[in-house]
Design a protein around this motif. Sequence first.
Motif, mmCIF file in Angstrom:
data_model
loop_
_atom_site.group_PDB
_atom_site.id
_atom_site.type_symbol
_atom_site.label_atom_id
_atom_site.label_comp_id
_atom_site.label_asym_id
_atom_site.label_seq_id
_atom_site.Cartn_x
_atom_site.Cartn_y
_atom_site.Cartn_z
ATOM 1 N N PHE A 64 143.669 33.852 -2.223
ATOM 2 C CA PHE A 64 142.980 32.861 -3.038
ATOM 3 C C PHE A 64 143.879 32.353 -4.157
ATOM 4 C CE2 PHE A 64 140.104 31.746 -6.600
ATOM 5 C CZ PHE A 64 139.448 30.681 -5.995
ATOM 6 N N GLN A 65 144.636 33.252 -4.780
ATOM 7 C CA GLN A 65 145.546 32.829 -5.840
ATOM 8 C C GLN A 65 146.651 31.922 -5.289
ATOM 9 O OE1 GLN A 65 146.572 36.711 -7.495
ATOM 10 N NE2 GLN A 65 145.544 36.164 -9.396
ATOM 11 N N ALA A 66 147.188 32.270 -4.119
ATOM 12 C CA ALA A 66 148.217 31.422 -3.507
ATOM 13 C C ALA A 66 147.647 30.050 -3.159
ATOM 14 C CB ALA A 66 148.776 32.087 -2.251
ATOM 15 N N PHE A 67 146.405 30.041 -2.676
ATOM 16 C CA PHE A 67 145.711 28.790 -2.391
ATOM 17 C C PHE A 67 145.569 27.963 -3.664
ATOM 18 C CE2 PHE A 67 141.618 26.518 -2.422
ATOM 19 C CZ PHE A 67 141.759 25.690 -1.321
ATOM 20 N N CYS A 68 145.239 28.635 -4.771
ATOM 21 C CA CYS A 68 145.051 27.932 -6.040
ATOM 22 C C CYS A 68 146.367 27.396 -6.596
ATOM 23 C CB CYS A 68 144.375 28.851 -7.067
ATOM 24 S SG CYS A 68 142.617 29.099 -6.769
ATOM 25 N N ILE A 69 147.462 28.155 -6.446
ATOM 26 C CA ILE A 69 148.761 27.665 -6.920
ATOM 27 C C ILE A 69 149.141 26.387 -6.166
ATOM 28 C CG2 ILE A 69 151.244 28.103 -6.960
ATOM 29 C CD1 ILE A 69 150.695 30.972 -7.622
ATOM 30 N N SER A 70 148.991 26.418 -4.830
ATOM 31 C CA SER A 70 149.356 25.237 -4.041
ATOM 32 C C SER A 70 148.391 24.086 -4.316
ATOM 33 C CB SER A 70 149.372 25.567 -2.547
ATOM 34 O OG SER A 70 148.108 26.025 -2.117
ATOM 35 N N THR A 71 147.093 24.398 -4.467
ATOM 36 C CA THR A 71 146.119 23.357 -4.756
ATOM 37 C C THR A 71 146.342 22.791 -6.151
ATOM 38 O OG1 THR A 71 144.507 24.443 -3.312
ATOM 39 C CG2 THR A 71 143.659 22.785 -4.834
ATOM 40 N N ALA A 72 146.774 23.647 -7.084
ATOM 41 C CA ALA A 72 147.084 23.170 -8.435
ATOM 42 C C ALA A 72 148.180 22.126 -8.397
ATOM 43 C CB ALA A 72 147.506 24.337 -9.329
ATOM 44 N N SER A 73 149.152 22.333 -7.510
ATOM 45 C CA SER A 73 150.235 21.358 -7.382
ATOM 46 C C SER A 73 149.745 20.110 -6.657
ATOM 47 C CB SER A 73 151.410 21.979 -6.634
ATOM 48 O OG SER A 73 152.446 21.045 -6.496
ATOM 49 N N ARG A 74 148.928 20.313 -5.594
ATOM 50 C CA ARG A 74 148.419 19.171 -4.842
ATOM 51 C C ARG A 74 147.472 18.322 -5.689
ATOM 52 N NH1 ARG A 74 147.542 23.017 -0.238
ATOM 53 N NH2 ARG A 74 149.031 22.490 1.395
ATOM 54 N N VAL A 75 146.513 18.997 -6.323
ATOM 55 C CA VAL A 75 145.477 18.281 -7.052
ATOM 56 C C VAL A 75 146.015 17.894 -8.423
ATOM 57 C CG1 VAL A 75 143.161 18.400 -8.022
ATOM 58 C CG2 VAL A 75 143.651 19.487 -5.824
ATOM 59 N N GLY A 76 146.342 16.647 -8.577
ATOM 60 C CA GLY A 76 146.915 16.179 -9.837
ATOM 61 C C GLY A 76 146.795 14.679 -9.934
ATOM 62 N N THR A 77 147.843 14.040 -10.402
ATOM 63 C CA THR A 77 147.780 12.600 -10.602
ATOM 64 C C THR A 77 147.617 11.845 -9.294
ATOM 65 O OG1 THR A 77 150.181 12.476 -10.506
ATOM 66 C CG2 THR A 77 149.198 12.696 -12.665
ATOM 67 N N GLY A 78 148.076 12.428 -8.178
ATOM 68 C CA GLY A 78 147.915 11.755 -6.895
ATOM 69 C C GLY A 78 146.467 11.513 -6.554
ATOM 70 N N ASN A 79 145.583 12.405 -6.991
ATOM 71 C CA ASN A 79 144.170 12.282 -6.660
ATOM 72 C C ASN A 79 143.450 11.230 -7.487
ATOM 73 O OD1 ASN A 79 145.068 15.308 -6.411
ATOM 74 N ND2 ASN A 79 143.489 14.977 -4.882
ATOM 75 N N MET A 80 143.956 10.931 -8.660
ATOM 76 C CA MET A 80 143.307 9.946 -9.528
ATOM 77 C C MET A 80 144.168 8.701 -9.686
ATOM 78 S SD MET A 80 141.590 12.267 -12.496
ATOM 79 C CE MET A 80 140.215 13.337 -12.139
ATOM 80 N N ALA A 81 145.357 8.855 -10.266
ATOM 81 C CA ALA A 81 146.245 7.703 -10.455
ATOM 82 C C ALA A 81 146.804 7.229 -9.118
ATOM 83 C CB ALA A 81 147.378 8.079 -11.402
ATOM 84 N N GLY A 82 147.197 8.163 -8.239
ATOM 85 C CA GLY A 82 147.803 7.798 -6.962
ATOM 86 C C GLY A 82 146.866 7.018 -6.067
ATOM 87 N N VAL A 83 145.600 7.442 -5.994
ATOM 88 C CA VAL A 83 144.620 6.727 -5.178
ATOM 89 C C VAL A 83 144.407 5.319 -5.727
ATOM 90 C CG1 VAL A 83 142.201 6.680 -4.441
ATOM 91 C CG2 VAL A 83 143.465 8.837 -4.406
ATOM 92 N N ALA A 84 144.336 5.211 -7.056
ATOM 93 C CA ALA A 84 144.178 3.894 -7.681
ATOM 94 C C ALA A 84 145.365 2.992 -7.352
ATOM 95 C CB ALA A 84 144.032 4.055 -9.194
#
Length: 477
Positions: A64-84
């Motif tokens: 779960f922690q490894a999942f969170c580290i990778s998701t922390a990197s994935r989930v960022g500006t790409g999800n908000m600014a990048g989509v826009a």
Amino acid sequence: MVDFLNNILWSYVLIVGLIGVGIYFSIKTKFAQFRMLKEMIRLLTEGAADGVKGSKEEKGITSFQAFCISTASRVGTGNMAGVALAIAAGGPGAVFWMWMLALIGSASAFVESTLAQLYKVKDGDAFRGGPAYYMEKALKNRKLGIAFSILITVCFGLIFNSVQSNTIAMAFNGSFGISKTVVAVTLAVLTAVIIFGGVKRIASFVEKVVPVMAVCYVVVATVVIVMNITQVPAVFGMIIDGAFNFKSAAGGALGAALMQGIKRGLFSNEAGMGSAPNAAATATVSHPVKQGLIQALGVFTDTILICSATAFIILLSGHQTLSGDGIQMTQSALSMHIGNFGGIFIAGCIFLFAFSSVIGNYYYGEANIEFMTENKLWLQGYRAAVVMMVLLGGIAGLKVVWGLADLFMGFMAVLNLYAILKLGPIAFRLLDDYSDQRKQGLDPILRAETVDDLDGVECWTGSETALRKAGQKLKTI
């Protein structure tokens, strides 16, 4: 020069590479990213590899922690600014191609993370690994591994972190009128406090932050969708029509939607880029396939859930009339739905999303610095450079940081796609081994000697596997 190289990479090389490799892996794994979805969710709750000493502090970090580290990197500006940015440049159709890249690319994410687990190495009482490690150990090409290590260290640790910092500074400047310089200095100080604490502190931080921020954002997006439920079919129509708008193809609309969807999709979910495997390798699990499946789930979480949330917030607001670039466009859209609080909420979310990405991105560079050299001075210098780039990114221009991010991301993806394409058959054999054990009702454990052609493996042979097996039996009893 940056724009010229980006055009070649994203208009020709990576569109073919990402889609082609993803389809190939999907077929060879019998679409494991779909048929094993239930197994992915089950694995997410599994503890620290049922270690003999039973303690995650002693045996590394949990799935779960490894999942969170990778998701922390994935989930960022790409999800908000990048989509826009993708919608602004490629229209609503870009969202469809982001979805497609996630569905296909999750197979690539499975293969790269499975390989990273297989070829990980011991680092004290923890593990580290990633594409550089399987390039050296499986492909026997240390030079290629070093080239990748340099790219990911510069790309994630420095350039991507300047993108995250830039987006936070823009959001806070737009919502609160706070100087971008003040925001940048504050971010730099917070980053220094955490990254000088090591991977355990990083894991602890993102484990707490990522689930909370993702749930809050999806809940708000769901409220917006319910408020505008009658317009949802029209939004889906815009997305599909934009994705296959052959009438406008001669004018470049179709190509723009495709390129922007794939470019921003890769920036967001990182499937096939070679970044998430660095986090996947740190987990203490009993079989490499476990992390492969969990990281495939991470792609779905990022794009299908969180990127879609942003897309619907923007498209339900009438995106043609929105003002601002990137994150400010998303703030403007949410404000139209729920009032001025929307811009403030987005500023808070982007701080958590982007700052957790800074921490996850930093770790990728650390793992690759340690691949290149054991001299701790380089690591300390890298940490100082990360803090400096967070500072500079907060005050830099939008176009510069995003252009450099696209370029280095593209180079990374090319090297990693080459490696996983050659090593894919190893991941397929591991998946067969895992599936056979599950059919027997077992909690799968890898014994490297039972799988053909696993040369260069350090952590899955001999006494270590026996100890894991013994510990698992004790737990069952």
